[in-house]
Scaffold this motif. Structure first.
Motif, PDB file in Angstrom:
ATOM      1  N   GLN A 135     -14.230-113.767 -57.483  1.00  0.00           N
ATOM      2  CA  GLN A 135     -13.853-112.406 -57.091  1.00  0.00           C
ATOM      3  C   GLN A 135     -14.415-112.064 -55.715  1.00  0.00           C
ATOM      4  O   GLN A 135     -13.719-111.491 -54.874  1.00  0.00           O
ATOM      5  N   ILE A 136     -15.663-112.419 -55.470  1.00  0.00           N
ATOM      6  CA  ILE A 136     -16.266-112.143 -54.162  1.00  0.00           C
ATOM      7  C   ILE A 136     -15.565-112.958 -53.090  1.00  0.00           C
ATOM      8  O   ILE A 136     -15.265-112.444 -52.005  1.00  0.00           O
ATOM      9  N   HIS A 137     -15.272-114.212 -53.377  1.00  0.00           N
ATOM     10  CA  HIS A 137     -14.551-115.077 -52.442  1.00  0.00           C
ATOM     11  C   HIS A 137     -13.191-114.451 -52.104  1.00  0.00           C
ATOM     12  O   HIS A 137     -12.792-114.391 -50.937  1.00  0.00           O
ATOM     13  N   ALA A 138     -12.503-113.966 -53.124  1.00  0.00           N
ATOM     14  CA  ALA A 138     -11.205-113.310 -52.915  1.00  0.00           C
ATOM     15  C   ALA A 138     -11.353-112.075 -52.042  1.00  0.00           C
ATOM     16  O   ALA A 138     -10.583-111.879 -51.086  1.00  0.00           O
ATOM     17  N   PHE A 139     -12.336-111.242 -52.366  1.00  0.00           N
ATOM     18  CA  PHE A 139     -12.577-110.028 -51.593  1.00  0.00           C
ATOM     19  C   PHE A 139     -12.815-110.366 -50.126  1.00  0.00           C
ATOM     20  O   PHE A 139     -12.271-109.716 -49.229  1.00  0.00           O
ATOM     21  N   LEU A 140     -13.632-111.376 -49.867  1.00  0.00           N
ATOM     22  CA  LEU A 140     -13.947-111.740 -48.481  1.00  0.00           C
ATOM     23  C   LEU A 140     -12.704-112.204 -47.728  1.00  0.00           C
ATOM     24  O   LEU A 140     -12.525-111.878 -46.555  1.00  0.00           O
ATOM     25  N   HIS A 141     -11.826-112.959 -48.393  1.00  0.00           N
ATOM     26  CA  HIS A 141     -10.585-113.381 -47.724  1.00  0.00           C
ATOM     27  C   HIS A 141      -9.643-112.197 -47.513  1.00  0.00           C
ATOM     28  O   HIS A 141      -8.966-112.116 -46.492  1.00  0.00           O
ATOM     29  N   ARG A 142      -9.627-111.282 -48.462  1.00  0.00           N
ATOM     30  CA  ARG A 142      -8.825-110.063 -48.282  1.00  0.00           C
ATOM     31  C   ARG A 142      -9.367-109.260 -47.096  1.00  0.00           C
ATOM     32  O   ARG A 142      -8.597-108.745 -46.273  1.00  0.00           O
ATOM     33  N   LEU A 143     -10.671-109.185 -46.992  1.00  0.00           N
ATOM     34  CA  LEU A 143     -11.312-108.461 -45.900  1.00  0.00           C
ATOM     35  C   LEU A 143     -10.935-109.045 -44.543  1.00  0.00           C
ATOM     36  O   LEU A 143     -10.699-108.313 -43.590  1.00  0.00           O
ATOM     37  N   GLU A 144     -10.832-110.366 -44.467  1.00  0.00           N
ATOM     38  CA  GLU A 144     -10.486-111.001 -43.186  1.00  0.00           C
ATOM     39  C   GLU A 144      -8.982-110.964 -42.923  1.00  0.00           C
ATOM     40  O   GLU A 144      -8.539-111.370 -41.858  1.00  0.00           O
ATOM     41  N   GLY A 145      -8.214-110.470 -43.891  1.00  0.00           N
ATOM     42  CA  GLY A 145      -6.765-110.357 -43.703  1.00  0.00           C
ATOM     43  C   GLY A 145      -5.977-111.551 -44.188  1.00  0.00           C
ATOM     44  O   GLY A 145      -4.777-111.632 -43.966  1.00  0.00           O
ATOM     45  N   ASP A 146      -6.628-112.488 -44.859  1.00  0.00           N
ATOM     46  CA  ASP A 146      -5.966-113.682 -45.382  1.00  0.00           C
ATOM     47  C   ASP A 146      -5.570-113.425 -46.837  1.00  0.00           C
ATOM     48  O   ASP A 146      -6.197-113.919 -47.773  1.00  0.00           O
ATOM     49  N   ASN A 147      -4.519-112.627 -47.028  1.00  0.00           N
ATOM     50  CA  ASN A 147      -4.101-112.234 -48.371  1.00  0.00           C
ATOM     51  C   ASN A 147      -3.588-113.396 -49.203  1.00  0.00           C
ATOM     52  O   ASN A 147      -3.726-113.381 -50.435  1.00  0.00           O
ATOM     53  N   PHE A 148      -3.022-114.413 -48.570  1.00  0.00           N
ATOM     54  CA  PHE A 148      -2.551-115.586 -49.311  1.00  0.00           C
ATOM     55  C   PHE A 148      -3.728-116.273 -49.985  1.00  0.00           C
ATOM     56  O   PHE A 148      -3.700-116.562 -51.187  1.00  0.00           O
ATOM     57  N   ASN A 149      -4.776-116.535 -49.221  1.00  0.00           N
ATOM     58  CA  ASN A 149      -5.967-117.180 -49.761  1.00  0.00           C
ATOM     59  C   ASN A 149      -6.672-116.251 -50.755  1.00  0.00           C
ATOM     60  O   ASN A 149      -7.150-116.701 -51.796  1.00  0.00           O
ATOM     61  N   ALA A 150      -6.729-114.964 -50.440  1.00  0.00           N
ATOM     62  CA  ALA A 150      -7.347-114.003 -51.342  1.00  0.00           C
ATOM     63  C   ALA A 150      -6.639-114.006 -52.698  1.00  0.00           C
ATOM     64  O   ALA A 150      -7.296-114.014 -53.743  1.00  0.00           O
ATOM     65  N   ASP A 151      -5.315-114.032 -52.681  1.00  0.00           N
ATOM     66  CA  ASP A 151      -4.557-114.028 -53.923  1.00  0.00           C
ATOM     67  C   ASP A 151      -4.903-115.236 -54.783  1.00  0.00           C
ATOM     68  O   ASP A 151      -5.045-115.133 -56.007  1.00  0.00           O
ATOM     69  N   TYR A 152      -5.065-116.395 -54.169  1.00  0.00           N
ATOM     70  CA  TYR A 152      -5.467-117.604 -54.892  1.00  0.00           C
ATOM     71  C   TYR A 152      -6.792-117.380 -55.613  1.00  0.00           C
ATOM     72  O   TYR A 152      -6.943-117.702 -56.796  1.00  0.00           O
ATOM     73  N   TRP A 153      -7.766-116.806 -54.913  1.00  0.00           N
ATOM     74  CA  TRP A 153      -9.091-116.594 -55.501  1.00  0.00           C
ATOM     75  C   TRP A 153      -9.080-115.493 -56.557  1.00  0.00           C
ATOM     76  O   TRP A 153      -9.800-115.584 -57.553  1.00  0.00           O
ATOM     77  N   TYR A 154      -8.268-114.462 -56.365  1.00  0.00           N
ATOM     78  CA  TYR A 154      -8.148-113.440 -57.421  1.00  0.00           C
ATOM     79  C   TYR A 154      -7.576-114.076 -58.689  1.00  0.00           C
ATOM     80  O   TYR A 154      -8.036-113.784 -59.800  1.00  0.00           O
ATOM     81  N   ARG A 155      -6.588-114.942 -58.526  1.00  0.00           N
ATOM     82  CA  ARG A 155      -6.024-115.628 -59.700  1.00  0.00           C
ATOM     83  C   ARG A 155      -7.086-116.482 -60.381  1.00  0.00           C
ATOM     84  O   ARG A 155      -7.162-116.518 -61.612  1.00  0.00           O
ATOM     85  N   ARG A 156      -7.915-117.171 -59.606  1.00  0.00           N
ATOM     86  CA  ARG A 156      -9.000-117.986 -60.187  1.00  0.00           C
ATOM     87  C   ARG A 156      -9.998-117.113 -60.934  1.00  0.00           C
ATOM     88  O   ARG A 156     -10.631-117.575 -61.890  1.00  0.00           O
ATOM     89  N   ALA A 157     -10.159-115.866 -60.499  1.00  0.00           N
ATOM     90  CA  ALA A 157     -11.055-114.922 -61.174  1.00  0.00           C
ATOM     91  C   ALA A 157     -10.351-114.208 -62.328  1.00  0.00           C
ATOM     92  O   ALA A 157     -10.953-113.365 -62.988  1.00  0.00           O
ATOM     93  N   HIS A 158      -9.070-114.531 -62.546  1.00  0.00           N
ATOM     94  CA  HIS A 158      -8.247-113.896 -63.587  1.00  0.00           C
ATOM     95  C   HIS A 158      -8.118-112.391 -63.337  1.00  0.00           C
ATOM     96  O   HIS A 158      -8.201-111.574 -64.255  1.00  0.00           O
TER      97      HIS A 158
END
Length: 103
Positions: free
Chosen positions: A55-78
């Motif tokens: 979830q934190i990894h996803a948040f950090l990618h969302r923060l940097e504007g990389d929504n594609f990568n963020a979405d991957y990490w949100y999915r991994r966090a369910h």
């Protein structure tokens, strides 16, 4: 553990030069992010193999504007991709981690 009891206290600790060593890595990552060191926050989050780490990894990618990568990490966090403000998301994550680690 000597971590803060609430979000406001957590934020106040970021005036220090370093994060307390006895804090969980999840809180350390977000502490470095608030300090403005995204790279260090990301390196810590990348090494955390848990739902919270993802979830934190996803948040950090969302923060940097990389929504594609963020979405991957949100999915991994369910988790669904959040529709809330980034500051609100970070606060919610920190509050949940403080609660989890204070019991």
């Amino acid at each position: 553990m000597s971590f803060p009891l609430n979000y406001e206290m957590f934020v106040r600790t970021t005036t220090r030069s370093s994060v307390p060593d006895d804090w969980p890595e999840t809180l350390q990552a977000l502490w470095w992010n608030i300090k403005g060191n995204w790279q260090k926050a990301h390196a810590i989050a990348d090494a955390i193999d848990s739902k919270e780490g993802c979830q934190i990894h996803a948040f950090l990618h969302r923060l940097e504007g990389d929504n594609f990568n963020a979405d991957y990490w949100y999915r991994r966090a369910h988790l669904d991709f959040p529709e809330i403000d980034l500051n609100d998301e970070q606060k919610a994550i920190i509050e949940a981690l403080i609660l989890k680690n204070s019991t």
